[in-house]
Design an enzyme around this catalytic site. Structure first.
Site, PDB file in Angstrom:
ATOM      1  N   ASP A 127      15.528   5.252  21.335  1.00 21.51           N
ATOM      2  CA  ASP A 127      14.400   4.784  22.139  1.00 21.51           C
ATOM      3  C   ASP A 127      13.997   3.376  21.731  1.00 21.51           C
ATOM      4  O   ASP A 127      13.419   3.170  20.666  1.00 21.51           O
ATOM      5  CB  ASP A 127      13.232   5.754  21.937  1.00 21.51           C
ATOM      6  CG  ASP A 127      11.982   5.360  22.695  1.00 21.51           C
ATOM      7  OD1 ASP A 127      12.075   4.521  23.609  1.00 21.51           O
ATOM      8  OD2 ASP A 127      10.906   5.889  22.355  1.00 21.51           O
ATOM      9  N   ASP A 316      13.273  -0.610  28.036  1.00 20.50           N
ATOM     10  CA  ASP A 316      13.009   0.626  27.299  1.00 20.50           C
ATOM     11  C   ASP A 316      14.013   1.715  27.652  1.00 20.50           C
ATOM     12  O   ASP A 316      13.981   2.270  28.752  1.00 20.50           O
ATOM     13  CB  ASP A 316      11.586   1.106  27.600  1.00 20.50           C
ATOM     14  CG  ASP A 316      11.240   2.403  26.880  1.00 20.50           C
ATOM     15  OD1 ASP A 316      11.895   2.701  25.846  1.00 20.50           O
ATOM     16  OD2 ASP A 316      10.330   3.109  27.330  1.00 20.50           O
TER      17      ASP A 316
END
Length: 431
Positions: A127, A316
């Site tokens: 992430d 992201d």
């Protein structure tokens, strides 16, 4: 034609960084005496049964980035849950937690990461929108642990050392949270071993975060965001970088394909076509935050730019959708036949699934790079309560011009996260 709500009258962006940085990217040495410089590749394990729940992914993205989840969306998700089996409830259910109604296999990509000695392999979500490395362990509350396929068995690792008087706590936008204790232990990524890495052990996790039993934790790769420990500890990324040939990593996600990879320490030039063009991160950025300069919808005769402040975006991997200012999503779906801004489910753009392929969507950067996202990528999924209605991979939110470029965007480009030079590189790739 779809309902048009487009004005491009965007307000000023206000995004305040609350924490200082533990990682000074400019100070990462190009060589350190005595270290074996290496690179590694991590193949993504794509879930072949992946069947996304679009409204739930939208709620998850809003929640992650601190935006308010519309009350109507919460009610819709609860109604969908009733139609597909009741989700398990935890003590956080009274705090406005969004019910998790997607199927158990709701995570598309997971990557194997090793912990401890001897190594125990867990499946983690890599992430770039967070910094902490946290996992489920034998410390985890039994209510949570019993729903997991794997947890890290701390007592079986000869190298695990408790960091006393240190805790971690992550709170998300709707008040849901996770917290626990901190250890130092070995973290293994492919052929590289990181010693004395900061490993955060989850003791308790909010109900909305535990619904996927196949995800064993999150591996944060944010640029300069510190971990959420008290007192502060070094990030795993900062410990990993000096071991690499180059202080960078790349992401190559693939649309409906198991061939996606992360590489650390090198750029695989076989995985992109054309030149890599770099955009510098914004001053003081803690996330992978940069500026984009314009947007274009296939079939329209002009490009659009912000009329007021520069457009900003965070790249992201931990967000599935593309979130952009509401006016931008309105512009895109104004060219989709019979598209509807569906306020009954909290303001999500939907359209009949029997539509022709959606138009391509293009985003420009000051480097000269133009990211072209094919229309078939923009068609995200069927609605869980009506398979004849589809939801787009681009959705709007009111966050003063800031965008989140999630996996729908990343599947269309080869991406280089260059920590050493504080920039992100994009290159086209074959679709």
């Amino acid at each position: 034609m779809g309902t048009t709500r487009f004005t491009l009258a965007l307000g000023a962006l206000v995004f305040v960084s609350l924490f200082g940085s533990l990682l000074d990217a400019a100070s990462i040495p190009s060589s350190v005496k005595g270290l074996d410089y290496r690179s590694l590749i991590i193949y993504l394990k794509r879930n072949p049964d992946y069947s996304p729940n679009g409204p739930a992914e939208y709620a998850r993205a809003l929640r992650k980035w601190g935006a308010k989840v519309p009350e109507q969306l919460i009610k819709s998700l609860a109604a969908m849950a009733g139609a597909h089996g009741h989700p398990s409830k935890g003590e956080e259910g009274e705090l406005g937690d969004v019910p998790a109604v997607s199927i158990r296999n709701d995570r598309e990509y997971l990557s194997p990461v090793g912990f401890g000695t001897p190594v125990q392999w867990l499946n983690l979500d890599l992430d770039t929108g967070s910094a902490d490395v946290w996992i489920y362990t034998t410390d985890t509350h039994p209510y949570v642990a019993q729903s997991r396929d794997h947890v890290f068995r701390i007592n079986e690792s000869s190298t695990a050392e408790k960091v006393h008087n240190t805790t971690w706590w992550i709170t998300y936008g709707d008040g849901s949270s996770a917290y626990g204790g901190v250890y130092r232990d070995v973290v293994t990524l492919a052929n590289i071993t990181v010693h004395n890495a900061t490993v955060e052990s989850a003791i308790s996790v909010s109900n909305s975060l535990i619904q996927d039993p196949y995800m064993d934790g999150i591996f944060g790769l944010a640029y300069r965001l510190p971990v959420q420990t008290s007192p502060k500890q070094p990030t795993v990324l900062s410990s990993l970088l000096p071991l690499l040939n180059e202080p960078l990593f790349t992401v190559d996600l693939r649309w409906r394909s198991p061939d996606g990879v992360y590489t650390f320490g090198y750029i695989d030039h076989e995985r992109h076509s054309g030149h890599i063009k770099y955009t510098s991160l914004l001053p003081g950025a803690q996330f992978w935050e940069l500026e984009y300069t314009g947007i274009h919808v296939e079939g329209q005769d002009r490009w659009y730019k912000s009329t007021q402040i520069p457009w900003r975006a965070i790249v992201d991997t931990g967000t599935t959708l593309i979130l952009m200012p509401q006016d931008v999503s309105d512009l895109y779906f104004s060219d989709v036949p019979n598209a509807m801004f569906n306020e009954s489910i909290g303001g999500v753009w939907t359209y009949p699934c029997n539509n022709p392929v959606l138009p391509d969507f293009e985003i420009s950067f000051d480097s000269g790079f133009i990211a072209r996202i094919p229309g078939k990528y923009m068609n995200y999924t069927n609605m869980p309560d009506n398979p004849k209605v589809c939801m787009g991979g681009l959705q709007g939110w009111d966050d003063s011009g800031r965008a989140i470029f999630g996996d729908v965007f990343l599947k269309a480009v080869y991406t280089v996260f260059d920590v050493g030079q504080g920039r992100v590189g994009f290159a086209p790739k074959k679709f």
